[in-house]
Enzyme design. Sequence first.
Site, PDB file in Angstrom:
ATOM      1  N   ARG A 205      62.701  20.935  16.953  1.00 51.98           N
ATOM      2  CA  ARG A 205      63.180  20.498  15.633  1.00 51.98           C
ATOM      3  C   ARG A 205      64.096  19.286  15.760  1.00 51.98           C
ATOM      4  O   ARG A 205      63.983  18.318  15.008  1.00 51.98           O
ATOM      5  CB  ARG A 205      63.920  21.645  14.932  1.00 51.98           C
ATOM      6  CG  ARG A 205      63.054  22.846  14.589  1.00 51.98           C
ATOM      7  CD  ARG A 205      63.859  23.892  13.813  1.00 51.98           C
ATOM      8  NE  ARG A 205      63.115  25.128  13.714  1.00 51.98           N
ATOM      9  CZ  ARG A 205      63.417  26.253  14.357  1.00 51.98           C
ATOM     10  NH1 ARG A 205      64.494  26.302  15.125  1.00 51.98           N
ATOM     11  NH2 ARG A 205      62.676  27.330  14.210  1.00 51.98           N
ATOM     12  N   PHE A 221      54.161  26.206   6.719  1.00 54.39           N
ATOM     13  CA  PHE A 221      54.579  27.490   7.317  1.00 54.39           C
ATOM     14  C   PHE A 221      56.080  27.397   7.600  1.00 54.39           C
ATOM     15  O   PHE A 221      56.548  27.620   8.709  1.00 54.39           O
ATOM     16  CB  PHE A 221      53.808  27.791   8.606  1.00 54.39           C
ATOM     17  CG  PHE A 221      52.306  27.783   8.451  1.00 54.39           C
ATOM     18  CD1 PHE A 221      51.646  28.891   7.924  1.00 54.39           C
ATOM     19  CD2 PHE A 221      51.560  26.677   8.827  1.00 54.39           C
ATOM     20  CE1 PHE A 221      50.254  28.889   7.793  1.00 54.39           C
ATOM     21  CE2 PHE A 221      50.180  26.663   8.702  1.00 54.39           C
ATOM     22  CZ  PHE A 221      49.517  27.775   8.183  1.00 54.39           C
ATOM     23  N   ASP A 242      55.291  28.103   2.264  1.00 48.84           N
ATOM     24  CA  ASP A 242      55.084  29.349   2.999  1.00 48.84           C
ATOM     25  C   ASP A 242      54.507  30.384   2.035  1.00 48.84           C
ATOM     26  O   ASP A 242      54.816  30.358   0.837  1.00 48.84           O
ATOM     27  CB  ASP A 242      56.398  29.854   3.599  1.00 48.84           C
ATOM     28  CG  ASP A 242      56.185  30.823   4.748  1.00 48.84           C
ATOM     29  OD1 ASP A 242      56.343  30.409   5.914  1.00 48.84           O
ATOM     30  OD2 ASP A 242      55.829  31.990   4.492  1.00 48.84           O
ATOM     31  N   SER A 243      53.684  31.296   2.571  1.00 49.07           N
ATOM     32  CA  SER A 243      53.064  32.304   1.718  1.00 49.07           C
ATOM     33  C   SER A 243      54.001  33.477   1.433  1.00 49.07           C
ATOM     34  O   SER A 243      53.691  34.314   0.581  1.00 49.07           O
ATOM     35  CB  SER A 243      51.777  32.831   2.370  1.00 49.07           C
ATOM     36  OG  SER A 243      52.066  33.430   3.622  1.00 49.07           O
ATOM     37  N   ASP A 291      53.713  24.244  11.779  1.00 50.18           N
ATOM     38  CA  ASP A 291      54.175  25.270  12.723  1.00 50.18           C
ATOM     39  C   ASP A 291      53.612  26.631  12.314  1.00 50.18           C
ATOM     40  O   ASP A 291      54.333  27.508  11.832  1.00 50.18           O
ATOM     41  CB  ASP A 291      55.713  25.292  12.725  1.00 50.18           C
ATOM     42  CG  ASP A 291      56.278  26.198  13.804  1.00 50.18           C
ATOM     43  OD1 ASP A 291      55.517  26.612  14.697  1.00 50.18           O
ATOM     44  OD2 ASP A 291      57.482  26.501  13.744  1.00 50.18           O
ATOM     45  N   CYS A 331      51.582  28.568  18.951  1.00 49.10           N
ATOM     46  CA  CYS A 331      52.451  29.490  19.690  1.00 49.10           C
ATOM     47  C   CYS A 331      51.631  30.598  20.339  1.00 49.10           C
ATOM     48  O   CYS A 331      52.148  31.679  20.627  1.00 49.10           O
ATOM     49  CB  CYS A 331      53.521  30.074  18.780  1.00 49.10           C
ATOM     50  SG  CYS A 331      52.883  30.977  17.363  1.00 49.10           S
TER      51      CYS A 331
END
Length: 387
Positions: A205, A221, A242-243, A291, A331
């Site tokens: 970041r 995300f 984001d969900s 991400d 990831c």
Amino acid sequence: MKTVTLSRTSRINAGHLWVFSNELMESPKAFEPGTIVELHDKKGAFLGIGYINPHSLISVRILTRENEEINEGFFKKRILAAIEYRRRFTSDTNAYRAVYSESDLLPGLIVDMYAGCASIQISTLGMEKWTDVIIKAVEETLAPDTIVLRNDSQIRLLEGLAMEKRLVKGSLEKLPVIKHGSTLMEIDPMAGQKTGFFLDQADNRSAFAALVSTGRALDLFCYAGGWALKLAEKGASVTGVDSSELAVAQAAKNAAMNGLSEKCAFIKDDVFEFLKKAVASGDLYDYIVLDPPAFVKSKQKLAEALRAYKEVNTAAMKVLKKGGLIATSTCSYHVDLATFMDILRDAARNAGRHARLIEMRSQSKDHPISLSVPETYYLKCAILEVD
């Protein structure tokens, strides 16, 4: 202490800490799950000490190559060594991974520190049997005000363990506020992702934010807004997507805590759908953070996940301005570096764009990679310029 004999030792001699059931001379089913065992080769030579679980594909996880007793002192010594490493390489923050499983020679144990709160995650049966000892060692070495057990990792199911989340010490009436550089964030160690937050992207970041100035940014995300806040601090106007309604609310709260509400807007939406609409409308951004969660949970799902990574990266590149920057990550351990680069190469071609790699990064220094245990290397983060 009972002895386990290995039929094959090449991986173990190379430094790996896992012994699979097909590497044993005898069936592991004769052993009580979680028992501490000595490992020997076919000639009787001592190889190490670990714990055994006959119900897991990974039958033995090695704790030490020395002929030493596994007791309270052993765990305290190992945790202290892990903390000393963090003191050398982690600064300017009160949130960090204090113990990272195999990389700190404590397979099955993760300890994350969030200000004065220790979040402990135990993922294996052999380590579970030492829970009380581990909690005591964490108390003595890290002196946390609060301790949480975040034993809700899916790996526990493979080990035959129940899922649980439990407050062991202290209170979470007031949630911990972590600090990374000048950025403050409130996190929930009981309800948040992983053990409360994604600490592994902290250095990335900052690295990406160092390349950012004013302009429009997109944080996809976004979770609790970690990337978005860093970009907003540099002057960018950021939209986070984001969900999860809870994540979006927490991100907005964190923006307000940092005086960045005017620079940040957070939207509850499916990222794939959001990008489809952005592509259709011709909406363009100067900076994008991508991400996503680990699309790949197993090798069996790899092909499906690779398609998802390619689709979302293609769409993101389509909504970048010429010369725009993107920080894009995977990831998943199952997506190796070469495969990830192939995904990005294909995504750029599908988007009709020319992309240049500025920097390839990985997990933060408090998530060290053990060279002998490649599974500890999971995070790949590419910073690209897209023309």
